[in-house]
Design a protein around this motif. Structure first.
Motif, PDB file in Angstrom:
ATOM      1  N   HIS A 131       0.839  -1.201   0.000  1.00 59.29           N
ATOM      2  CA  HIS A 131       0.000   0.000   0.000  1.00 59.29           C
ATOM      3  C   HIS A 131       0.873   1.250   0.000  1.00 59.29           C
ATOM      4  N   GLU A 132       0.319   2.327  -0.524  1.00 53.73           N
ATOM      5  CA  GLU A 132       1.003   3.612  -0.568  1.00 53.73           C
ATOM      6  C   GLU A 132       0.485   4.463   0.587  1.00 53.73           C
ATOM      7  N   VAL A 133       1.387   4.933   1.461  1.00 53.69           N
ATOM      8  CA  VAL A 133       0.974   5.683   2.644  1.00 53.69           C
ATOM      9  C   VAL A 133       1.680   7.031   2.678  1.00 53.69           C
ATOM     10  N   THR A 134       0.878   8.086   2.782  1.00 54.26           N
ATOM     11  CA  THR A 134       1.388   9.448   2.923  1.00 54.26           C
ATOM     12  C   THR A 134       0.733  10.062   4.145  1.00 54.26           C
ATOM     13  N   ALA A 135       1.523  10.740   4.961  1.00 55.64           N
ATOM     14  CA  ALA A 135       0.994  11.414   6.148  1.00 55.64           C
ATOM     15  C   ALA A 135       1.226  12.914   6.025  1.00 55.64           C
ATOM     16  N   LEU A 136       0.180  13.691   6.266  1.00 52.77           N
ATOM     17  CA  LEU A 136       0.312  15.144   6.359  1.00 52.77           C
ATOM     18  C   LEU A 136       0.543  15.455   7.823  1.00 52.77           C
ATOM     19  N   VAL A 137       1.704  16.014   8.126  1.00 48.19           N
ATOM     20  CA  VAL A 137       2.108  16.257   9.509  1.00 48.19           C
ATOM     21  C   VAL A 137       2.587  17.695   9.668  1.00 48.19           C
ATOM     22  N   SER A 138       2.762  18.121  10.922  1.00 50.94           N
ATOM     23  CA  SER A 138       3.243  19.474  11.190  1.00 50.94           C
ATOM     24  C   SER A 138       4.761  19.535  11.059  1.00 50.94           C
ATOM     25  N   SER A 139       5.252  20.729  10.833  1.00 51.09           N
ATOM     26  CA  SER A 139       6.692  20.925  10.720  1.00 51.09           C
ATOM     27  C   SER A 139       7.283  21.302  12.080  1.00 51.09           C
ATOM     28  N   PHE A 140       8.586  21.299  12.139  1.00 44.90           N
ATOM     29  CA  PHE A 140       9.305  21.712  13.345  1.00 44.90           C
ATOM     30  C   PHE A 140      10.651  22.267  12.909  1.00 44.90           C
ATOM     31  N   PRO A 141      11.313  23.058  13.738  1.00 45.00           N
ATOM     32  CA  PRO A 141      12.582  23.667  13.338  1.00 45.00           C
ATOM     33  C   PRO A 141      13.601  22.629  12.865  1.00 45.00           C
ATOM     34  N   GLY A 142      14.159  22.885  11.691  1.00 44.89           N
ATOM     35  CA  GLY A 142      15.172  21.999  11.123  1.00 44.89           C
ATOM     36  C   GLY A 142      14.628  20.833  10.323  1.00 44.89           C
ATOM     37  N   ALA A 143      13.321  20.695  10.261  1.00 50.90           N
ATOM     38  CA  ALA A 143      12.713  19.568   9.541  1.00 50.90           C
ATOM     39  C   ALA A 143      12.686  19.824   8.041  1.00 50.90           C
ATOM     40  N   ALA A 144      12.891  18.754   7.284  1.00 52.91           N
ATOM     41  CA  ALA A 144      12.738  18.835   5.836  1.00 52.91           C
ATOM     42  C   ALA A 144      11.256  18.941   5.502  1.00 52.91           C
ATOM     43  N   ARG A 145      10.931  19.544   4.382  1.00 59.31           N
ATOM     44  CA  ARG A 145       9.523  19.665   3.964  1.00 59.31           C
ATOM     45  C   ARG A 145       8.909  18.285   3.739  1.00 59.31           C
ATOM     46  N   ARG A 146       9.718  17.367   3.211  1.00 59.85           N
ATOM     47  CA  ARG A 146       9.269  15.992   2.972  1.00 59.85           C
ATOM     48  C   ARG A 146      10.336  15.024   3.459  1.00 59.85           C
ATOM     49  N   SER A 147       9.879  13.869   3.919  1.00 64.44           N
ATOM     50  CA  SER A 147      10.815  12.809   4.296  1.00 64.44           C
ATOM     51  C   SER A 147      10.123  11.466   4.111  1.00 64.44           C
ATOM     52  N   GLU A 148      10.906  10.413   4.210  1.00 69.05           N
ATOM     53  CA  GLU A 148      10.372   9.068   4.087  1.00 69.05           C
ATOM     54  C   GLU A 148      11.014   8.198   5.156  1.00 69.05           C
ATOM     55  N   ARG A 149      10.209   7.297   5.698  1.00 73.54           N
ATOM     56  CA  ARG A 149      10.699   6.365   6.705  1.00 73.54           C
ATOM     57  C   ARG A 149       9.942   5.053   6.541  1.00 73.54           C
ATOM     58  N   ASP A 150      10.670   3.981   6.368  1.00 71.14           N
ATOM     59  CA  ASP A 150      10.066   2.653   6.180  1.00 71.14           C
ATOM     60  C   ASP A 150       9.027   2.641   5.070  1.00 71.14           C
ATOM     61  N   GLY A 151       9.271   3.427   4.023  1.00 75.81           N
ATOM     62  CA  GLY A 151       8.350   3.482   2.896  1.00 75.81           C
ATOM     63  C   GLY A 151       7.192   4.441   3.056  1.00 75.81           C
ATOM     64  N   MET A 152       6.993   4.972   4.250  1.00 82.64           N
ATOM     65  CA  MET A 152       5.931   5.962   4.481  1.00 82.64           C
ATOM     66  C   MET A 152       6.463   7.343   4.114  1.00 82.64           C
TER      67      MET A 152
END
Length: 105
Positions: free
Chosen positions: A35-56
């Motif tokens: 399955h394809e999983v995308t999460a819309l989450v809040s940002s925090f200082p130093g965070a990349a706009r997008r990231s991936e972890r374990d395929g998410m």
């Protein structure tokens, strides 16, 4: 299946806790099943706009003061375009009221 998750934090967020760990554990297993999983989450200082972890995929749409409005707009936009099959609203913090604007279950 293309799954969109609405959750204020992701596992990399400095304030992440058990709820974020639980969501990640459940959905990384769905990714492993294809399955394809995308999460819309809040940002925090130093965070990349997008990231991936374990395929998410995690898309950071803004700091908490604007996060809920942007997550709702992003959900409405994606579901109306037909790029999402199902929306999962995580009620760890504040309700998103996703059924009011999502064009998908």
């Amino acid at each position: 299946m293309r799954i969109l998750i609405l959750n204020e934090r992701d596992p990399e967020h400095p304030a992440a806790g058990g709820a974020e760990t639980h969501v990640h554990e459940v959905f990384r297993r769905l990714v492993a099943r294809g399955h394809e999983v995308t999460a819309l989450v809040s940002s925090f200082p130093g965070a990349a706009r997008r990231s991936e972890r374990d395929g998410m995929r995690f898309e950071r749409v803004g700091k908490v003061p604007v996060y809920y409005a942007r997550a709702a707009a992003g959900c409405a936009w994606r579901t109306r375009r037909g790029t999402v099959d199902v929306v999962v609203e995580c009620l760890n913090k504040m309700p998103f009221l996703a059924p009011r604007y999502s064009a998908r279950p």
